[in-house]
Design a protein around this motif. Structure first.
Motif, PDB file in Angstrom:
ATOM      1  N   ILE A 180       0.843  -1.201   0.000  1.00  0.00           N
ATOM      2  CA  ILE A 180       0.000   0.000   0.000  1.00  0.00           C
ATOM      3  C   ILE A 180       0.875   1.248   0.000  1.00  0.00           C
ATOM      4  O   ILE A 180       0.626   2.207  -0.735  1.00  0.00           O
ATOM      5  CB  ILE A 180      -0.932   0.000   1.224  1.00  0.00           C
ATOM      6  N   ALA A 181       1.928   1.232   0.844  1.00  0.00           N
ATOM      7  CA  ALA A 181       2.836   2.375   0.898  1.00  0.00           C
ATOM      8  C   ALA A 181       3.519   2.594  -0.446  1.00  0.00           C
ATOM      9  O   ALA A 181       3.666   3.732  -0.907  1.00  0.00           O
ATOM     10  CB  ALA A 181       3.871   2.154   1.997  1.00  0.00           C
ATOM     11  N   GLN A 182       3.904   1.506  -1.094  1.00  0.00           N
ATOM     12  CA  GLN A 182       4.575   1.627  -2.388  1.00  0.00           C
ATOM     13  C   GLN A 182       3.626   2.143  -3.460  1.00  0.00           C
ATOM     14  O   GLN A 182       3.961   3.051  -4.227  1.00  0.00           O
ATOM     15  CB  GLN A 182       5.135   0.271  -2.814  1.00  0.00           C
ATOM     16  N   ALA A 183       2.423   1.590  -3.491  1.00  0.00           N
ATOM     17  CA  ALA A 183       1.461   1.983  -4.527  1.00  0.00           C
ATOM     18  C   ALA A 183       1.093   3.456  -4.425  1.00  0.00           C
ATOM     19  O   ALA A 183       0.909   4.139  -5.454  1.00  0.00           O
ATOM     20  CB  ALA A 183       0.208   1.117  -4.433  1.00  0.00           C
ATOM     21  N   ARG A 230      15.477   5.387   9.748  1.00  0.00           N
ATOM     22  CA  ARG A 230      15.383   6.342   8.647  1.00  0.00           C
ATOM     23  C   ARG A 230      14.026   6.248   7.953  1.00  0.00           C
ATOM     24  O   ARG A 230      13.548   5.158   7.670  1.00  0.00           O
ATOM     25  CB  ARG A 230      16.499   6.061   7.624  1.00  0.00           C
ATOM     26  N   THR A 231      13.410   7.392   7.678  1.00  0.00           N
ATOM     27  CA  THR A 231      12.152   7.414   6.954  1.00  0.00           C
ATOM     28  C   THR A 231      12.361   6.905   5.531  1.00  0.00           C
ATOM     29  O   THR A 231      13.300   7.314   4.845  1.00  0.00           O
ATOM     30  CB  THR A 231      11.570   8.844   6.896  1.00  0.00           C
ATOM     31  N   VAL A 232      11.493   6.005   5.105  1.00  0.00           N
ATOM     32  CA  VAL A 232      11.581   5.423   3.763  1.00  0.00           C
ATOM     33  C   VAL A 232      10.524   6.064   2.876  1.00  0.00           C
ATOM     34  O   VAL A 232       9.338   6.114   3.242  1.00  0.00           O
ATOM     35  CB  VAL A 232      11.372   3.901   3.819  1.00  0.00           C
ATOM     36  N   GLN A 233      10.963   6.563   1.736  1.00  0.00           N
ATOM     37  CA  GLN A 233      10.040   7.125   0.756  1.00  0.00           C
ATOM     38  C   GLN A 233       9.967   6.163  -0.433  1.00  0.00           C
ATOM     39  O   GLN A 233      10.815   6.184  -1.304  1.00  0.00           O
ATOM     40  CB  GLN A 233      10.527   8.500   0.286  1.00  0.00           C
ATOM     41  N   PRO A 234       8.962   5.276  -0.440  1.00  0.00           N
ATOM     42  CA  PRO A 234       8.911   4.277  -1.518  1.00  0.00           C
ATOM     43  C   PRO A 234       8.460   4.906  -2.832  1.00  0.00           C
ATOM     44  O   PRO A 234       7.792   5.940  -2.858  1.00  0.00           O
ATOM     45  CB  PRO A 234       7.864   3.281  -0.999  1.00  0.00           C
ATOM     46  N   GLY A 235       8.859   4.256  -3.898  1.00  0.00           N
ATOM     47  CA  GLY A 235       8.433   4.669  -5.230  1.00  0.00           C
ATOM     48  C   GLY A 235       7.802   3.503  -5.957  1.00  0.00           C
ATOM     49  O   GLY A 235       7.795   2.373  -5.459  1.00  0.00           O
ATOM     50  N   PRO A 236       7.255   3.729  -7.125  1.00  0.00           N
ATOM     51  CA  PRO A 236       6.600   2.647  -7.879  1.00  0.00           C
ATOM     52  C   PRO A 236       7.524   1.471  -8.181  1.00  0.00           C
ATOM     53  O   PRO A 236       7.053   0.339  -8.370  1.00  0.00           O
ATOM     54  CB  PRO A 236       6.173   3.345  -9.175  1.00  0.00           C
TER      55      PRO A 236
END
Length: 237
Positions: A180-183, A230-236
């Motif tokens: 969900i986070a990635q999408a 560390r905060t992760v900022q996922p991408g597609p």
């Protein structure tokens, strides 16, 4: 065998301590439930958070004092500003209280909690998302709800899916929340709870009341620490 008088005194003090702490907890729980339900219908928000949810923060901090829990959370202000998910390990029934003592985050919870008196009523009033882990349809609905809800205040999910033995190992993660986070490209903070001593607060396979009584009767302080990674900022991709 006749117990030594000092042993009897220590046992009496232990039982009295546990009873007084639990009575205090139940009274706070009852009062908090009334206040949360009375304010849940109010439309306004304070710093983006419903008033009913804000009520939980001072109550949880007071509970930590009552049960002699010394809590340290470095960089706790990151949670107060985070728009996204928090993914902590899950060791104890205290995990939720510690997070709420920092900020009125929301949770993904097992559906059984929704039917609990008082605690379940509070959970529903502060926008908890419930899921039946055994029901594929329920899991899909929970994922749909998480994909569409506001992510501030942050939503906390325990990716291990529960509390399992042994407590010194991470269990395999359930990937739904990460997907969900990635999408949605929603950032998440991996977080780690530490307790000392762990055996007092770790919820074993036994009954929850047994674990709570063990916790309530302890005279020495319990040290709890939350480390935010560390905060992760996922991408597609």
């Amino acid at each position: 065998f006749t117990p030594h008088p000092s042993f009897k005194r220590q046992l009496k003090v232990k039982i009295t301590r546990g009873i007084l702490r639990l009575i205090t907890f139940l009274n706070l729980l009852f009062i908090t439930t009334l206040l949360v339900l009375a304010t849940a219908w109010l439309p306004g928000r304070i710093r983006g958070v419903r008033l009913s949810a804000w009520l939980l923060v001072p109550v949880c901090r007071l509970l930590l004092l009552v049960f002699n829990v010394q809590f340290t959370a470095l960089e706790a202000e990151r949670i107060t500003k985070h728009d996204g998910f928090i993914f902590p390990n899950h060791l104890s029934f205290l995990d939720v209280i510690l997070l709420l003592a920092i900020f009125p985050v929301r949770f993904l919870s097992k559906v059984e909690l929704a039917s609990w008196p008082l605690i379940g009523w509070i959970a529903r009033a502060v926008d908890t998302v419930f899921v039946n882990r055994e029901d594929k349809v329920s899991r899909e609905k929970a994922r749909d709800a998480l994909a569409q809800i506001r992510t501030f205040p942050a939503v906390a999910l325990f990716p291990e899916g529960g509390i399992f033995q042994p407590p010194d190992e991470l269990k395999p993660f359930r990937y739904g929340a990460f997907e969900i986070a990635q999408a949605g490209c929603v950032p998440f903070i991996p977080a780690v709870f530490f307790y000392e001593p762990l055996d007092i607060v770790f919820w074993r396979d036994g009954h929850l009341l047994t674990a709570v009584w063990r916790f309530a009767t302890r005279p020495e302080p319990i040290k709890a620490r939350l480390t935010l990674l560390r905060t992760v900022q996922p991408g597609p991709d």
